[in-house]
Design a protein around this motif. Structure first.
Motif, short mmCIF file in Angstrom:
data_model
loop_
_atom_site.label_atom_id
_atom_site.label_comp_id
_atom_site.label_asym_id
_atom_site.label_seq_id
_atom_site.Cartn_x
_atom_site.Cartn_y
_atom_site.Cartn_z
N LYS A 226 16.26 40.45 -64.02
CA LYS A 226 15.02 39.82 -64.44
C LYS A 226 14.23 39.45 -63.20
O LYS A 226 14.67 38.64 -62.38
CB LYS A 226 15.32 38.57 -65.27
CG LYS A 226 14.11 37.67 -65.57
CD LYS A 226 13.16 38.31 -66.56
CE LYS A 226 12.08 37.30 -66.96
NZ LYS A 226 11.10 37.90 -67.89
N LYS A 227 13.05 40.05 -63.05
CA LYS A 227 12.23 39.73 -61.90
C LYS A 227 11.74 38.29 -62.01
O LYS A 227 11.23 37.88 -63.05
CB LYS A 227 11.04 40.68 -61.81
CG LYS A 227 10.17 40.48 -60.57
CD LYS A 227 9.01 41.46 -60.56
CE LYS A 227 8.09 41.19 -59.38
NZ LYS A 227 6.92 42.11 -59.38
N ILE A 228 11.92 37.52 -60.94
CA ILE A 228 11.49 36.13 -60.95
C ILE A 228 10.59 35.85 -59.75
O ILE A 228 10.65 36.54 -58.74
CB ILE A 228 12.69 35.15 -60.92
CG1 ILE A 228 13.57 35.40 -59.68
CG2 ILE A 228 13.51 35.25 -62.20
CD1 ILE A 228 14.67 34.37 -59.48
N THR A 229 9.75 34.84 -59.90
CA THR A 229 8.91 34.37 -58.82
C THR A 229 9.09 32.86 -58.69
O THR A 229 9.67 32.21 -59.57
CB THR A 229 7.43 34.69 -59.09
OG1 THR A 229 7.04 34.05 -60.32
CG2 THR A 229 7.20 36.18 -59.19
N ALA A 230 8.60 32.31 -57.59
CA ALA A 230 8.76 30.87 -57.34
C ALA A 230 7.71 30.07 -58.13
O ALA A 230 6.85 29.39 -57.56
CB ALA A 230 8.66 30.58 -55.85
N THR A 231 7.80 30.17 -59.45
CA THR A 231 6.95 29.41 -60.35
C THR A 231 7.79 28.89 -61.50
O THR A 231 8.78 29.54 -61.90
CB THR A 231 5.81 30.26 -60.94
OG1 THR A 231 6.38 31.33 -61.72
CG2 THR A 231 4.94 30.86 -59.83
#
Length: 342
Positions: free
Chosen positions: A83-88
């Motif tokens: 699962k692609k994640i970002t710092a949000t």
């Protein structure tokens, strides 16, 4: 972009027109054999390369080049599809990240991506033990055809990994006390820069045959260093060629003496021995089966002159952070299972 990358390479090659004679060259001491995409190597004198790197680092620092970094989360709920994640908060809340579980960051090396086999092997090894957040880092500059361009991206990539660690720590309570950052080759140095830039100390960094070309052992601030985490372990399998021979970690492990690996026949470029560090580590996490022999220093480990008495230490063991310091010779088999226990 390719033109720029090749210009970077040719700048190094041209600067080395009056390079040291071959008989005087010592890889990593007065220059480097820099790997090329076709598997060949180009020699660059150390003073020439470091002057060039310093000039290019200034350009990197001015933000004139981009360093794209992506993160893919794997858990026991999604062990094979990241699962692609970002710092949000929106991204993390929509994922399976669970701060109550230990976290492992995994960082690939040159020419690789998040789908490379090293990431699959290491994430599978950890997830076989239970509930972990395994976050695989994909850094696009690793796929530059010019190795030197990938090297230049290491500091910024490490800082971006650190930024994700800091976000998860401050916003979700992810513990640094059971956090591991695991990197292969150039990824090992990315791990080091991540450790240098976190708000608090990472518990453990595992350097899998940290890359030697264009990294100076005498400049620990610009490579993976034993002080970048509470415990740093290095598994050194192609020392003096693609990887460092001198000890990098607080605990430095030398399978088969650390230069070449059994079963890697006709390993002209060293790629097989270099990659064995990943294979060994994944097996070590799964099986805990790599017995070791404590050595007086790394030279003894390389010479395989550490006696025959096994220590209580296992290479890659989860408990090493609490009991390990020094250099270890590691006997290995030529095929799986590679680990040997007394």
């Amino acid at each position: 972009m390719k033109t720029i990358l090749f210009v970077a390479f040719f700048a190094l090659a041209a600067a080395s027109a009056f390079a040291l004679e071959e008989a005087d060259r010592v890889n990593g001491e007065n220059g480097w054999y820099v790997p090329q995409e076709d598997g060949s190597f180009e020699w660059v004198d150390m003073d020439v390369a470091e002057e060039w790197l310093e000039r290019q680092e200034l350009l990197e620092g001015r933000g004139l080049t981009t360093v794209p970094v992506k993160f893919y989360l794997y858990t026991s709920s999604n062990p094979s599809k990241g699962k692609k994640i970002t710092a949000t908060t929106k991204s993390i809340d929509a994922s399976n990240f669970n701060a109550a579980h230990p976290t492992r960051f995994v960082i690939h090396g040159w020419t690789q991506s998040y789908t490379s086999s090293m990431n699959k092997d290491i994430r599978a090894a950890w997830l076989s033990h239970g509930d972990y957040n395994v976050i695989v880092v994909d850094w696009a500059r690793a796929r530059s055809v010019d190795y030197a361009s990938s090297v230049l991206a290491v500091p910024k990539t490490g800082k971006k990994v650190a930024a994700m660690i800091n976000f998860l720590h401050s916003n979700y309570g992810m513990s640094l006390d059971d956090l591991y950052v695991i990197g292969h080759s150039l990824g090992a140095h990315v791990s080091g820069y991540a450790g240098k830039n976190t708000n608090g100390q990472v518990h453990t960094i595992i350097g899998l045959d940290p890359a030697l070309p264009l990294f100076n052992y005498n400049k620990p601030s610009k490579r993976l260093s034993s002080t970048d985490a509470w415990y740093v372990e290095s598994i050194q399998t192609n020392g003096g060629n693609l990887g460092f021979l001198k000890p990098i970690g607080k605990g430095a492990f030398y399978p088969n003496g650390g230069k070449t690996q059994p079963g890697c026949t006709l390993d002209v470029t060293g790629a097989c021995s270099h990659g064995r560090s990943v294979t060994y580590y994944a097996e070590a996490v799964t099986e805990d089966n790599f017995g070791t022999i404590k050595c007086g220093d790394y030279e003894a480990a390389v010479a395989k002159e550490c006696g025959s008495t096994y220590s209580s230490v296992r290479m890659g063991a989860d408990t090493n952070a609490y009991m390990v310091e020094g250099d270890f010779y590691v006997p290995v088999n030529s095929k799986a299972p590679f680990g040997m226990i007394n």
